[in-house]
Design an enzyme around this catalytic site. Sequence first.
Site, short mmCIF file in Angstrom:
data_model
loop_
_atom_site.label_atom_id
_atom_site.label_comp_id
_atom_site.label_asym_id
_atom_site.label_seq_id
_atom_site.Cartn_x
_atom_site.Cartn_y
_atom_site.Cartn_z
CE1 TYR A 1 -3.71 2.35 0.43
CE2 TYR A 1 -3.04 2.71 2.71
CZ TYR A 1 -3.85 3.02 1.64
OH TYR A 1 -4.81 4.00 1.76
CE1 TYR B 1 -6.03 -3.53 7.57
CE2 TYR B 1 -6.87 -1.29 7.46
CZ TYR B 1 -5.86 -2.18 7.79
OH TYR B 1 -4.70 -1.71 8.34
CG HIS B 2 -10.64 0.89 7.07
ND1 HIS B 2 -10.71 0.54 5.74
CD2 HIS B 2 -9.48 1.57 7.22
CE1 HIS B 2 -9.64 0.99 5.12
NE2 HIS B 2 -8.88 1.61 5.98
CE LYS C 1 -9.77 12.52 14.10
NZ LYS C 1 -8.48 11.78 14.11
CG ASP D 1 -7.04 11.64 11.15
OD1 ASP D 1 -7.31 10.55 10.62
OD2 ASP D 1 -6.68 11.76 12.33
CG HIS E 1 -7.99 6.61 10.56
ND1 HIS E 1 -7.58 7.24 9.40
CD2 HIS E 1 -8.08 5.29 10.25
CE1 HIS E 1 -7.42 6.34 8.45
NE2 HIS E 1 -7.73 5.15 8.94
#
Length: 663
Positions: A18, A172-173, A536, A540, A542
Amino acid sequence: MTLPDVPERDRPWIFRTYAGHSTAAESNKLYRTNLAKGQTGLSVAFDLPTQTGYDPDDLLARGEVGKVGVPVAHLGDMRTLFQDIPLERMNTSMTINATAPWLLSLYIAAADEQGADRSLLSGTTQNDIIKEYLSRGTYVFPPAPSLRLTTDVIAWTYSNMPKWNPMNVCSYHLQEAGATPVQELSYALATAIAILDNLKAGGSIPEKDFPKAVGRISFFVNAGMRFVTELCKMRAFTELWDEICRERYGIEDERYRRFRYGVQVNSLGLTEQQPENNVYRILIEMLAVVLSKNARARAVQLPAWNEALGLPRPFDQQWSLRMQQIVAFETDLLEYGDIFDGSSEITRKVEALKDEAREELARIDDMGGAVAAVESSYMKRKLVEANTARLSGIETGNQIVVGVNKYIETEPSPLATGEDGGILTVPEHVEAEAIEKIKAWRDARSQAAVDQALAELKSAASEGRNIMEPSIAAAKAGVTTGEWGRTLRDIFGEYRAPTGVGQSVRDDSGDLEAVRKDVDAVSKTLGRRLKFLVGKPGLDGHSNGAEQIAVRARDCGMEVVYEGIRLTPAQIVNAAIEEDVHVIGLSILSGSHLALVRDVMERLRVAGADDIPVIVGGIIPDEDAASLKAMGVAAVYTPKNFQLTEIMADIVKIAGTGSQQAA
């Protein structure tokens, strides 16, 4: 001398890393170098402005350009990104979601310039927007138009790019956000069902061809450290997907029911402490997705050992690539059938996972499906709860992490020494150069052609027509990523997903009672409840760490202000002043901490509110931490600070010190 017979071997999976950073030119150089080392496919990491539909000179892009991936603002960037790489012969995976139709359009336009046959283009667009609302945060539009864009890509590629995987249903996340194996199974499969139900109801694909379209849906999964459970999870995925395709959609051809998936193994479990241990973690996690032939990944990309520290260097990526090649070519793994068939232990665990996943799928179906479960915040709330439980296990020591909460005595690691600190750093000048380049691009194009292309894009979006052809035309006319995003924002609007941070109260992760007493004492001194803003800034998305900090602060008795992701420094400062908070906590995982924190601190100073203490958390090298403290930041936290209750105690002390200074 007679040579021994060479046993017949299965073809190995696609080897990927990646990758993408700084500029299209630098990323192209990295791609060509990795391909020369034996990598057999590309996996493109885009920067956050590209993922969320902004140009490099947008206010929200400040500090984010080129940080977590490559900036692609227009066809010129895409052309440079794949220079001297024949796209007709390449398998390219693009981790792109909200802006997937646009990035695919740019890719197609670049392939057309190469003279490639579109029907031969192979690869994947992730294009899974539902998990963005739950975990990764690069959503843009509300769920309904987002699902429409997803199905537009599926319907268009089905007839124009038959070898392309138009969607990677991405669990995945979910695991990165703390999902249990059952949640990963059920939430991902519920997402696939929502997409296929929507596609079937829309009628964009003839009924007789629907099985073929289902056959192009692929998955992208995660594999963590619980090796046996992860292997069984993959076998459960394979069997449940076959069951859903057969029973829900009546697909008879076995080829179209195959669970085709790629994988990146778990990054959440990589540690900043004793980072060399991550090499073993990555290898063990990879084995879970390659050992079982009947559930083997079609493509594998591995993180690098140092990703808890920062961006990996070319050597670090090579190390992970060699790991795949050694397992594929030096072992005899590919000479055998499935070595787990017939195991009663494996079968028992697989069946248990399937039963629990079916129950959760039925629960989601009763709510109205995955989209309804997102909008009600059910899924998000469950993920936050699961992640809270995971972190609690690490804090209490019930879940052992070597080098973190056990066996912490260590020798200094030679891997993380040297002038570069063991990581790749994106130069500060990258953003300024990107801004200059996009200005030059706009000046050189035909504005009339751009206006016409954007008008057609707007018309198609407004009228419910498939947007792929207008998007490809826009790419060729010189439209930018930000212009494409702004056009669709004007039509579909923007969306803020539920945070999942509810009114939970728990005390199973250390001595919360002592901190609660301190919060009460400081609150009494302040004359009101201690108020903590969790922000935040930037793009981003996440939010897992920010959510856990917000939950723990609330559990400790603080009043918490948390409005979710993607806020500008100005919005954070305004909220801090309007809410009259005592401490500001900023969570930044994209590497843009210096620029964004500097902006916040300056705005606080100008507003006369620089007496509000600021703390910062993220993947922050020691050198940057020193720079942040020099700006006036009260404390800096990185992944090694896993004891959240200790962070809460620090916040109380910082607030108390601030009140004394103010007095």
